[in-house]
Design a protein around this motif. Sequence first.
Motif, PDB file in Angstrom:
ATOM      1  N   HIS A   1      87.415   3.178  10.672  1.00 35.94           N
ATOM      2  CA  HIS A   1      87.688   2.154  11.684  1.00 35.94           C
ATOM      3  C   HIS A   1      87.946   2.781  13.045  1.00 35.94           C
ATOM      4  O   HIS A   1      87.421   2.339  14.062  1.00 35.94           O
ATOM      5  CB  HIS A   1      88.910   1.308  11.276  1.00 35.94           C
TER       6      HIS A   1
ATOM      7  N   MET B   1      85.690   2.238  16.457  1.00 39.58           N
ATOM      8  CA  MET B   1      86.217   1.619  17.666  1.00 39.58           C
ATOM      9  C   MET B   1      86.275   2.612  18.827  1.00 39.58           C
ATOM     10  O   MET B   1      86.364   2.224  19.983  1.00 39.58           O
ATOM     11  CB  MET B   1      87.593   1.005  17.405  1.00 39.58           C
TER      12      MET B   1
ATOM     13  N   HIS C   1      87.411  -3.991  24.738  1.00 44.74           N
ATOM     14  CA  HIS C   1      87.526  -5.437  24.903  1.00 44.74           C
ATOM     15  C   HIS C   1      87.492  -6.137  23.537  1.00 44.74           C
ATOM     16  O   HIS C   1      88.315  -7.000  23.225  1.00 44.74           O
ATOM     17  CB  HIS C   1      86.372  -5.907  25.803  1.00 44.74           C
ATOM     18  N   MET C   2      86.532  -5.711  22.731  1.00 40.26           N
ATOM     19  CA  MET C   2      86.413  -6.324  21.406  1.00 40.26           C
ATOM     20  C   MET C   2      87.662  -6.053  20.577  1.00 40.26           C
ATOM     21  O   MET C   2      88.196  -6.948  19.915  1.00 40.26           O
ATOM     22  CB  MET C   2      85.174  -5.803  20.684  1.00 40.26           C
TER      23      MET C   2
ATOM     24  N   ARG D   1      90.388  -8.387  21.472  1.00 38.72           N
ATOM     25  CA  ARG D   1      90.123  -9.750  20.981  1.00 38.72           C
ATOM     26  C   ARG D   1      90.393  -9.875  19.485  1.00 38.72           C
ATOM     27  O   ARG D   1      90.705 -10.941  18.977  1.00 38.72           O
ATOM     28  CB  ARG D   1      88.663 -10.156  21.237  1.00 38.72           C
ATOM     29  N   LEU D   2      90.201  -8.767  18.764  1.00 41.63           N
ATOM     30  CA  LEU D   2      90.349  -8.803  17.300  1.00 41.63           C
ATOM     31  C   LEU D   2      91.744  -8.379  16.840  1.00 41.63           C
ATOM     32  O   LEU D   2      91.971  -8.233  15.637  1.00 41.63           O
ATOM     33  CB  LEU D   2      89.309  -7.874  16.650  1.00 41.63           C
TER      34      LEU D   2
ATOM     35  N   TRP E   1      92.873  -5.607  16.911  1.00 42.79           N
ATOM     36  CA  TRP E   1      92.561  -4.440  16.089  1.00 42.79           C
ATOM     37  C   TRP E   1      93.656  -3.383  16.158  1.00 42.79           C
ATOM     38  O   TRP E   1      94.034  -2.798  15.145  1.00 42.79           O
ATOM     39  CB  TRP E   1      91.202  -3.876  16.535  1.00 42.79           C
TER      40      TRP E   1
ATOM     41  N   LYS F   1      96.513  -4.271  13.965  1.00 41.45           N
ATOM     42  CA  LYS F   1      96.179  -4.066  12.544  1.00 41.45           C
ATOM     43  C   LYS F   1      96.296  -2.583  12.184  1.00 41.45           C
ATOM     44  O   LYS F   1      96.818  -2.218  11.132  1.00 41.45           O
ATOM     45  CB  LYS F   1      94.761  -4.573  12.255  1.00 41.45           C
TER      46      LYS F   1
END
Lengths: 302, 184
Positions: B106, B110, B145-146, B149-150, B152, B155
């Motif tokens: 992960h 990212m 950016h993603m 939004r997630l 991430w 998490k």
Amino acid sequence: MGENSSFTLYEGCLIRARLPHLEKSARAVFDRFGIQFSGLEGASCCPDPIGIRGVDEETWLTLAARNLAIAGRHSTPMMTLCSGCYSTFRHAEHLLAKNASVLEKVNNTLHALGYRYSPGLAVEHFARFIIEKIGADKLASQMTDSWKGLPVAVHYGCHFLRPSHIMQFDDPENPTKMEALLRALGAEALDYPQKMLCCGSPIQGIDAELSLRMAYEKLRLMKSHGAKAVVLICPSCYLQFDVLQKSMEQKFGLSLELPILYLTEFIALALGVPPSSLGLHLHRTDTRRLIREIFPEKDSGD
Amino acid sequence: MEVLKQFLKEQDLPQRARACYQCGVCAGGCPVGRWRSDFNPRLFVLNILRDDITEILDHHSIWLCTSCLTCLERCPQKIEVSEIVVQLKNAAARNGNAAESEVKKHREIMKTGWLQNPTKRILRVRQELGLPELPEGIGSSELNHMASRLDWQEKMETLRKRGAQMSAGHEDHDESKKRDSRVD
């Protein structure tokens, strides 16, 4: 298949980063049939349908949908050279089609980045295209060099055919379509037990020994049923069987010496593509001795 | 745990597992279960039916699923066992338990957009083979950016904290194996 079919090519991370020779053979085969590729700018990893999805499905699905949205901007369909990428894209399409709230959530994220996923893009797996759109007859008609009865074991891998209700291609327990291609090119496609047994690759980082054991069991079964080579269609399976074969031999004490060929390498050689152009020296398990035996008149690229 | 139960409910897991009559075809065909008695897809489903997933979520063995999808294909009740396993892994990760190798994947994705990136040597080999230049991949600002939004980062932070706790507690693998066999 039109003679001028074209695709955007999605190589996938393993072929990009580690296995350029597999891409080379794919391009060599598709070139013979007039199929053109263009690059897919701005893509990311598919991403990995097991590790990435396992930790966070939302991240997996959003990245997959973003790739599909980028591919959807092209007028040509996308072709993958990897069963993992194929699995991610097909499975993501399936999940986005069946659940409107998931689709909305993903598209909200994509919208913020300037994309929109809409269903309907055709994603193609290279082996499926060869089987369905080129076909054994056409391959045979272009063959210049037969594999001369070589006994070959096909390894389909798990994600090319499963889940069968999504993939809808060949029998998920006892597939036979690839064997027909191999036979058309003069090989003997072997029947061997547990043809659909997993190569163990996805757990390489979690339990390396078990992963290696699984790969070894599969190769041992092929070898004991007379295989002189293995043909496969997924770079993850390829890494297990080719790159780690020496480790298996050391760990489990049985000599395997099984050349591992990508389907496109196997086809390219039968179509007369010079072995020396295919980067066969990049295989960790020797393939060139076998190729010298079968095609003694060719330069195997030593 | 309440949050997790909610998550599993959202995923509709009890309903998706409901038709299971514990025949064990999933376990019989499992290529991992063949070697590891602590990996048994039938028991994963059983735990959902019993609404008792605490053990699975803490357990390392769930990460051994190779996702070969044999269980999904063979289930006579058409239960998508491997899909249930994916959701259990997701729940375990939200609870802070994920295999380190998968968390690393992960982070790599990212960071660079890809699980693996070509070295200079590979780029040279591509040239030697006459392959075209690789297209540009996703850029880092878009990845950041993603990620935001997630949620991430959050998490991953949960995973990091719990990982540190678990390694400090030296959770014993054999001990957890024994626990699992008692479930059977």
